[in-house]
Design a protein around this motif. Structure first.
Motif, PDB file in Angstrom:
ATOM      1  N   PHE A  34     -11.718   8.914  -4.778  1.00 57.40           N
ATOM      2  CA  PHE A  34     -11.230  10.228  -4.370  1.00 57.40           C
ATOM      3  C   PHE A  34     -10.400  10.126  -3.096  1.00 57.40           C
ATOM      4  CE2 PHE A  34     -11.746  14.161  -1.920  1.00 57.40           C
ATOM      5  CZ  PHE A  34     -11.116  15.044  -2.785  1.00 57.40           C
ATOM      6  N   GLY A  35     -10.857   9.323  -2.149  1.00 64.16           N
ATOM      7  CA  GLY A  35     -10.111   9.133  -0.910  1.00 64.16           C
ATOM      8  C   GLY A  35      -8.763   8.467  -1.150  1.00 64.16           C
ATOM      9  N   ILE A  36      -8.732   7.466  -2.022  1.00 69.84           N
ATOM     10  CA  ILE A  36      -7.466   6.802  -2.352  1.00 69.84           C
ATOM     11  C   ILE A  36      -6.524   7.780  -3.023  1.00 69.84           C
ATOM     12  CG2 ILE A  36      -6.426   5.006  -3.808  1.00 69.84           C
ATOM     13  CD1 ILE A  36      -8.990   3.356  -3.274  1.00 69.84           C
ATOM     14  N   MET A  37      -7.037   8.573  -3.949  1.00 67.08           N
ATOM     15  CA  MET A  37      -6.204   9.565  -4.636  1.00 67.08           C
ATOM     16  C   MET A  37      -5.638  10.578  -3.646  1.00 67.08           C
ATOM     17  SD  MET A  37      -7.267  12.177  -7.695  1.00 67.08           S
ATOM     18  CE  MET A  37      -8.334  13.096  -6.607  1.00 67.08           C
ATOM     19  N   LEU A  38      -6.455  11.003  -2.705  1.00 72.68           N
ATOM     20  CA  LEU A  38      -6.018  11.968  -1.702  1.00 72.68           C
ATOM     21  C   LEU A  38      -4.924  11.375  -0.819  1.00 72.68           C
ATOM     22  CD1 LEU A  38      -6.466  14.783  -0.522  1.00 72.68           C
ATOM     23  CD2 LEU A  38      -8.208  13.781   0.967  1.00 72.68           C
ATOM     24  N   VAL A  39      -5.084  10.142  -0.392  1.00 71.44           N
ATOM     25  CA  VAL A  39      -4.062   9.484   0.429  1.00 71.44           C
ATOM     26  C   VAL A  39      -2.752   9.372  -0.346  1.00 71.44           C
ATOM     27  CG1 VAL A  39      -3.408   7.282   1.489  1.00 71.44           C
ATOM     28  CG2 VAL A  39      -5.653   8.256   1.929  1.00 71.44           C
ATOM     29  N   LEU A  40      -2.829   8.971  -1.613  1.00 66.44           N
ATOM     30  CA  LEU A  40      -1.611   8.834  -2.415  1.00 66.44           C
ATOM     31  C   LEU A  40      -0.901  10.171  -2.620  1.00 66.44           C
ATOM     32  CD1 LEU A  40      -2.654   6.195  -5.074  1.00 66.44           C
ATOM     33  CD2 LEU A  40      -1.042   5.920  -3.195  1.00 66.44           C
ATOM     34  N   ARG A  41      -1.656  11.241  -2.723  1.00 70.83           N
ATOM     35  CA  ARG A  41      -1.039  12.562  -2.869  1.00 70.83           C
ATOM     36  C   ARG A  41      -0.396  13.047  -1.579  1.00 70.83           C
ATOM     37  NH1 ARG A  41      -4.467  16.481  -6.838  1.00 70.83           N
ATOM     38  NH2 ARG A  41      -4.258  15.162  -8.663  1.00 70.83           N
ATOM     39  N   LEU A  42      -0.930  12.633  -0.444  1.00 73.07           N
ATOM     40  CA  LEU A  42      -0.415  13.095   0.836  1.00 73.07           C
ATOM     41  C   LEU A  42       0.782  12.285   1.336  1.00 73.07           C
ATOM     42  CD1 LEU A  42      -3.756  13.869   2.703  1.00 73.07           C
ATOM     43  CD2 LEU A  42      -2.136  15.505   1.743  1.00 73.07           C
ATOM     44  N   VAL A  43       0.930  11.059   0.857  1.00 74.43           N
ATOM     45  CA  VAL A  43       2.070  10.239   1.263  1.00 74.43           C
ATOM     46  C   VAL A  43       3.312  10.769   0.548  1.00 74.43           C
ATOM     47  CG1 VAL A  43       3.073   7.921   1.155  1.00 74.43           C
ATOM     48  CG2 VAL A  43       0.663   8.217   1.684  1.00 74.43           C
ATOM     49  N   PRO A  44       4.395  10.992   1.285  1.00 74.23           N
ATOM     50  CA  PRO A  44       5.629  11.498   0.651  1.00 74.23           C
ATOM     51  C   PRO A  44       6.154  10.536  -0.416  1.00 74.23           C
ATOM     52  CG  PRO A  44       5.769  11.679   3.034  1.00 74.23           C
ATOM     53  CD  PRO A  44       4.530  10.893   2.725  1.00 74.23           C
ATOM     54  N   ALA A  45       6.748  11.091  -1.462  1.00 75.53           N
ATOM     55  CA  ALA A  45       7.249  10.297  -2.587  1.00 75.53           C
ATOM     56  C   ALA A  45       8.307   9.294  -2.143  1.00 75.53           C
ATOM     57  CB  ALA A  45       7.805  11.212  -3.667  1.00 75.53           C
ATOM     58  N   GLU A  46       9.144   9.680  -1.169  1.00 72.74           N
ATOM     59  CA  GLU A  46      10.178   8.739  -0.727  1.00 72.74           C
ATOM     60  C   GLU A  46       9.585   7.510  -0.067  1.00 72.74           C
ATOM     61  OE1 GLU A  46       9.937  12.141   1.632  1.00 72.74           O
ATOM     62  OE2 GLU A  46      10.543  12.479  -0.399  1.00 72.74           O
ATOM     63  N   VAL A  47       8.484   7.683   0.628  1.00 70.12           N
ATOM     64  CA  VAL A  47       7.834   6.538   1.282  1.00 70.12           C
ATOM     65  C   VAL A  47       7.253   5.598   0.228  1.00 70.12           C
ATOM     66  CG1 VAL A  47       5.947   5.863   2.817  1.00 70.12           C
ATOM     67  CG2 VAL A  47       7.350   7.849   3.368  1.00 70.12           C
ATOM     68  N   ILE A  48       6.624   6.142  -0.773  1.00 64.76           N
ATOM     69  CA  ILE A  48       6.066   5.315  -1.843  1.00 64.76           C
ATOM     70  C   ILE A  48       7.185   4.580  -2.573  1.00 64.76           C
ATOM     71  CG2 ILE A  48       4.850   5.367  -4.059  1.00 64.76           C
ATOM     72  CD1 ILE A  48       3.111   7.583  -2.914  1.00 64.76           C
ATOM     73  N   GLN A  49       8.271   5.266  -2.865  1.00 66.27           N
ATOM     74  CA  GLN A  49       9.398   4.638  -3.553  1.00 66.27           C
ATOM     75  C   GLN A  49      10.003   3.521  -2.709  1.00 66.27           C
ATOM     76  OE1 GLN A  49      10.261   5.074  -6.623  1.00 66.27           O
ATOM     77  NE2 GLN A  49      11.964   3.649  -6.521  1.00 66.27           N
ATOM     78  N   ARG A  50      10.166   3.760  -1.422  1.00 64.08           N
ATOM     79  CA  ARG A  50      10.725   2.737  -0.523  1.00 64.08           C
ATOM     80  C   ARG A  50       9.805   1.517  -0.456  1.00 64.08           C
ATOM     81  NH1 ARG A  50      11.751   4.980   5.241  1.00 64.08           N
ATOM     82  NH2 ARG A  50       9.755   5.691   4.591  1.00 64.08           N
ATOM     83  N   CYS A  51       8.508   1.747  -0.424  1.00 63.04           N
ATOM     84  CA  CYS A  51       7.555   0.626  -0.398  1.00 63.04           C
ATOM     85  C   CYS A  51       7.568  -0.147  -1.701  1.00 63.04           C
ATOM     86  CB  CYS A  51       6.151   1.136  -0.106  1.00 63.04           C
ATOM     87  SG  CYS A  51       5.951   1.746   1.575  1.00 63.04           S
ATOM     88  N   ARG A  52       7.716   0.533  -2.817  1.00 57.12           N
ATOM     89  CA  ARG A  52       7.796  -0.154  -4.114  1.00 57.12           C
ATOM     90  C   ARG A  52       9.060  -0.996  -4.199  1.00 57.12           C
ATOM     91  NH1 ARG A  52       5.501   4.709  -7.920  1.00 57.12           N
ATOM     92  NH2 ARG A  52       3.312   4.288  -7.464  1.00 57.12           N
ATOM     93  N   LEU A  53      10.181  -0.472  -3.715  1.00 59.12           N
ATOM     94  CA  LEU A  53      11.420  -1.243  -3.713  1.00 59.12           C
ATOM     95  C   LEU A  53      11.293  -2.472  -2.812  1.00 59.12           C
ATOM     96  CD1 LEU A  53      14.105   1.593  -3.593  1.00 59.12           C
ATOM     97  CD2 LEU A  53      13.538   0.100  -5.528  1.00 59.12           C
ATOM     98  N   HIS A  54      10.652  -2.303  -1.670  1.00 58.12           N
ATOM     99  CA  HIS A  54      10.435  -3.418  -0.757  1.00 58.12           C
ATOM    100  C   HIS A  54       9.537  -4.466  -1.397  1.00 58.12           C
ATOM    101  CE1 HIS A  54      10.223  -5.478   3.052  1.00 58.12           C
ATOM    102  NE2 HIS A  54       8.895  -5.448   3.002  1.00 58.12           N
ATOM    103  N   ALA A  55       8.490  -4.048  -2.084  1.00 62.63           N
ATOM    104  CA  ALA A  55       7.581  -4.981  -2.760  1.00 62.63           C
ATOM    105  C   ALA A  55       8.295  -5.734  -3.878  1.00 62.63           C
ATOM    106  CB  ALA A  55       6.372  -4.242  -3.301  1.00 62.63           C
ATOM    107  N   ASP A  56       9.166  -5.027  -4.622  1.00 63.58           N
ATOM    108  CA  ASP A  56       9.937  -5.693  -5.684  1.00 63.58           C
ATOM    109  C   ASP A  56      10.896  -6.721  -5.091  1.00 63.58           C
ATOM    110  OD1 ASP A  56       8.698  -4.300  -7.688  1.00 63.58           O
ATOM    111  OD2 ASP A  56      10.267  -2.776  -7.856  1.00 63.58           O
ATOM    112  N   ALA A  57      11.483  -6.408  -3.931  1.00 64.65           N
ATOM    113  CA  ALA A  57      12.410  -7.337  -3.304  1.00 64.65           C
ATOM    114  C   ALA A  57      11.697  -8.605  -2.822  1.00 64.65           C
ATOM    115  CB  ALA A  57      13.119  -6.659  -2.132  1.00 64.65           C
ATOM    116  N   ILE A  58      10.448  -8.459  -2.401  1.00 58.84           N
ATOM    117  CA  ILE A  58       9.696  -9.621  -1.910  1.00 58.84           C
ATOM    118  C   ILE A  58       9.282 -10.535  -3.053  1.00 58.84           C
ATOM    119  CG2 ILE A  58       7.515 -10.302  -0.829  1.00 58.84           C
ATOM    120  CD1 ILE A  58       7.779  -7.854   0.955  1.00 58.84           C
TER     121      ILE A  58
END
Length: 63
Positions: free
Chosen positions: A38-62
């Motif tokens: 529940f805590g993980i789900m709550l954190v993921l909902r509160l993080v802005p979508a652009e931040v998650i997308q930027r982190c995913r792009l960074h992870a793919d680049a690595i």
């Protein structure tokens, strides 16, 4: 604020101190199985979508 919540969820997940002690049958493990996801789900909902997308792009680049 979201970072603090993420730290609190992580600390609760690895902490030996529980809300309900693990030696109590069923309930001891049930609080971990409910509160941590529940805590993980709550954190993921509160993080802005652009931040998650930027982190995913960074992870793919690595990788």
């Amino acid at each position: 604020m979201v970072k603090l919540l993420a730290w609190l969820v992580a600390a609760y997940a690895i902490s030996p101190i529980d809300l309900i002690p693990d030696f109590i049958p069923v309930l001891g493990y049930l609080d971990d199985l409910i509160l941590v996801p529940f805590g993980i789900m709550l954190v993921l909902r509160l993080v802005p979508a652009e931040v998650i997308q930027r982190c995913r792009l960074h992870a793919d680049a690595i990788s």
